[in-house]
Design an enzyme around this catalytic site. Structure first.
Site, mmCIF file in Angstrom:
data_model
loop_
_atom_site.group_PDB
_atom_site.id
_atom_site.type_symbol
_atom_site.label_atom_id
_atom_site.label_comp_id
_atom_site.label_asym_id
_atom_site.label_seq_id
_atom_site.Cartn_x
_atom_site.Cartn_y
_atom_site.Cartn_z
ATOM 1 N N ASP A 210 59.724 37.292 14.828
ATOM 2 C CA ASP A 210 59.584 36.465 13.630
ATOM 3 C C ASP A 210 59.739 34.980 13.973
ATOM 4 O O ASP A 210 60.613 34.612 14.764
ATOM 5 C CB ASP A 210 60.670 36.902 12.640
ATOM 6 C CG ASP A 210 60.522 36.244 11.293
ATOM 7 O OD1 ASP A 210 59.579 36.576 10.576
ATOM 8 O OD2 ASP A 210 61.360 35.376 10.955
ATOM 9 N N GLU A 276 55.075 35.951 16.054
ATOM 10 C CA GLU A 276 54.539 35.398 14.810
ATOM 11 C C GLU A 276 54.363 33.901 15.034
ATOM 12 O O GLU A 276 55.330 33.137 15.020
ATOM 13 C CB GLU A 276 55.487 35.654 13.635
ATOM 14 C CG GLU A 276 54.797 35.374 12.312
ATOM 15 C CD GLU A 276 55.698 34.761 11.254
ATOM 16 O OE1 GLU A 276 55.240 34.596 10.127
ATOM 17 O OE2 GLU A 276 56.861 34.417 11.560
#
Ligand code: TEU
Length: 543
Positions: A210, A276
């Site tokens: 993330d 990401e």
């Protein structure tokens, strides 16, 4: 842990042939009737994922102990399953069952920040002398009391929050309740790799990292320069060039270390890292593969999502990517996720079929978002029922609309929840009685059957999995490309308009239409007089 250099081309076969399906756990299936999706619910739907639909990799959104301000992305314990999602036993069951179903499992790894309720942060903010203080990013105020620099939170406002006890500011790239960890502190790095190791050793096949580019910030906290292209109707966050609060050049060394860490698992190269990443500049973005293919297995590519939905623009995005990547780089595409509007809402139901064909016939790894395979749409969430913490920090920007419960059947709660009268964590879409998996399975022309057919074809075709890409000129509003493998050629033609389009592709002679997004009319066709119906996409094997 001492990193080992990764080999060139060390992407495992499973990754190169992966079709990833994002399971947003809270909304997938509620097995215990509390109105909230859980890990056991995912186990129950593994047959659907592997056999009915036909994907081979799932990405699980965070299921760790969380304060739930950012739906699991604000973690309180990196090595614990949150009760709302289940327990360690249900995670282990999910891994072993998924593997029995031939599915790889990628887990979300959220290394940039924790919840402000995490014991590390509670200690960190207790005093400047606490050994955990330097585990987070702290800075003194300017002499006038203002934050140390101009960095902005992705979620609105300054990225710095004043802390009364320590009389310092802490950095939060997202919510105020999500303080950023200090990755320049080796203790933090070790603790976080240890957390990742915990899940990888329990059988996870890889990490979706993330906010990956945010891990390394400018160590001197320099201001971000203004964005010269900024226009006042854009989100204020884009008024700056994010060169100091994110993607500091040291990120490459860290990614290499992470890849080396993953390669320490046996067999070497089997565990993967997907980052990401949001860098819009493709030259910058592609550096995350690593000069020696030793950084991320792939950085997420959101270029299609950012693009205007037109044949011309999508063609440009795909061609730019194709021209930029080296042979060893794994391309990847995505059109929907839990942070953005649903495909069917953005482009309409007809064009959502074009989107499906595009995603599943391009080179590389597609990522699908749960529910897009049945054309789920954004749902208006009444003010009192909004759950996304972003809504509180930045009114009107909450992301609940694309996160509503999966529509499985026409029974109570759309088959999402077993509870008699549970209050679902988010309301169902009003269209759930008409639009759900069950009737779509019976309807041969449904969106779901189109996805199934595309996935079945892709799985059976080395050409689609490994073939090269070549753009083909078609006609206005149409994007066409060849996929080529040895002496086989497959032509994909996508009509982005709501009107009929005619084209003459006489150089190809005859072909066999294998799939139309209309789910009809397959057979031999002459490509000299080609007609694409409104919103039609076709896959044609060149004879
Ligand atoms: O997202 C990174 C991120 O900051 C953006 O995608 C952002 O959510 C979006 O632009 C706002 O509309 C990741 C997760 O995908 C997201 O759900 C989390 O909220 C965020 O990190 C923080 O962990």
């Amino acid at each position: 842990m001492k990193p080992e250099p990764a080999n060139r081309n060390s992407n495992p076969h499973w990754l190169r042939t992966a079709v990833i399906y994002e399971v947003y756990i809270s909304s997938f299936l509620d097995s215990n009737g509390d109105g909230f999706g859980d890990l056991r619910g995912v186990v129950e739907k593994l047959d659907y994922l592997s056999s009915t639909l036909g994907v081979n990799t799932i990405w699980l959104t965070p299921f760790y102990k969380s304060a739930m301000m950012d739906m699991g992305y604000d973690i309180v314990d990196f090595k614990e399953v949150d009760k709302i999602f289940g327990n360690m036993e249900s995670f282990d069951e999910l891994i072993s069952e998924a593997h029995l179903h031939g599915l790889k499992v990628v887990v979300d790894f959220v290394p940039n920040h924790t919840s402000d309720q995490h014991p590390w942060f509670i200690k960190s903010r207790s005093s400047r002398n606490n050994p955990k203080h330097n585990w987070y990013v702290w800075a003194d105020a300017k002499s006038n009391g203002e934050p140390p620099n101009n960095w902005l939170s992705v979620f609105g406002g300054s990225a710095w929050e004043w802390d009364q006890t320590t009389e310092q500011y802490y950095l939060h790239s997202h919510l105020v309740e999500q303080p950023d960890l200090n990755w320049r502190n080796p203790e933090v790095k070790n603790a976080m790799l240890d957390a990742a190791k915990f899940w990888l050793e329990r059988g996870a096949d890889g990490l979706r990292i993330d906010s990956a580019e945010r891990l390394m910030k400018d160590p001197e906290f320099k201001n971000n320069p203004p964005n010269p292209k900024y226009s006042s109707d854009w989100n204020i966050f884009n008024s700056q060039l994010h060169i100091n609060d994110t993607r500091h050049q040291d990120i490459h060394k860290l990614f290499r270390e992470l890849r080396g860490f993953l390669d320490s698992f046996q067999p070497k190269g089997s565990k993967i890292a997907i980052g990401e990443t949001h860098a819009a500049d493709i030259c910058l973005w592609k550096t995350y593969y690593g000069e020696n293919s030793d950084e991320l297995n792939f950085p997420c590519n959101f270029a299609l999502m950012r693009s205007k939905w037109s044949a011309q623009e999508i063609k440009e995005v795909v061609c730019l990517l194709e021209d930029s990547l080296r042979d060893e780089d794994v391309p990847n595409y995505t059109l929907g996720n839990h942070d953005s509007s649903r495909i069917a809402s953005k482009y309409g139901f007809e064009q959502a079929r074009i989107a499906a064909m595009l995603l599943l016939t391009l080179r590389g790894v597609p990522t699908l978002y749960y529910g897009d395979e049945i054309g789920m749409t954004d749902v208006d969430i009444p003010p009192g029922q909004k759950k996304d913490g972003l809504e509180k920090q930045s009114k009107g920007n909450g992301r609940d609309s694309c996160r509503t419960p999966m529509q499985w059947d026409s029974s109570n709660n759309a088959g999402f929840s077993r509870g008699k009268n549970p209050s679902l964590w988010l309301p169902l879409s009003k269209n759930h009685l008409k639009n759900n998996v069950e009737p779509q399975l019976r309807d041969s022309g449904s969106m779901l059957n189109l996805y199934r057919e595309l996935l079945r074809y892709r799985k059976s075709s080395l050409l689609l999995q490994f073939g090269s890409f070549k753009v083909v000129d078609v006609t206005q509003d149409c994007f066409g490309y060849l996929r080529i493998w040895k002496n086989q050629k497959v032509l994909v033609l996508l009509n982005f308009s709501h009107q009929k389009r005619e084209a003459s592709l006489s150089e190809f002679g005859e072909g066999e239409k294998i799939i139309s997004t209309y789910m009809d009319g397959v057979g031999i066709i002459n490509l000299t007089d080609l007609i694409l119906r409104p919103d039609e996409g076709v896959i044609i094997e060149i004879l």
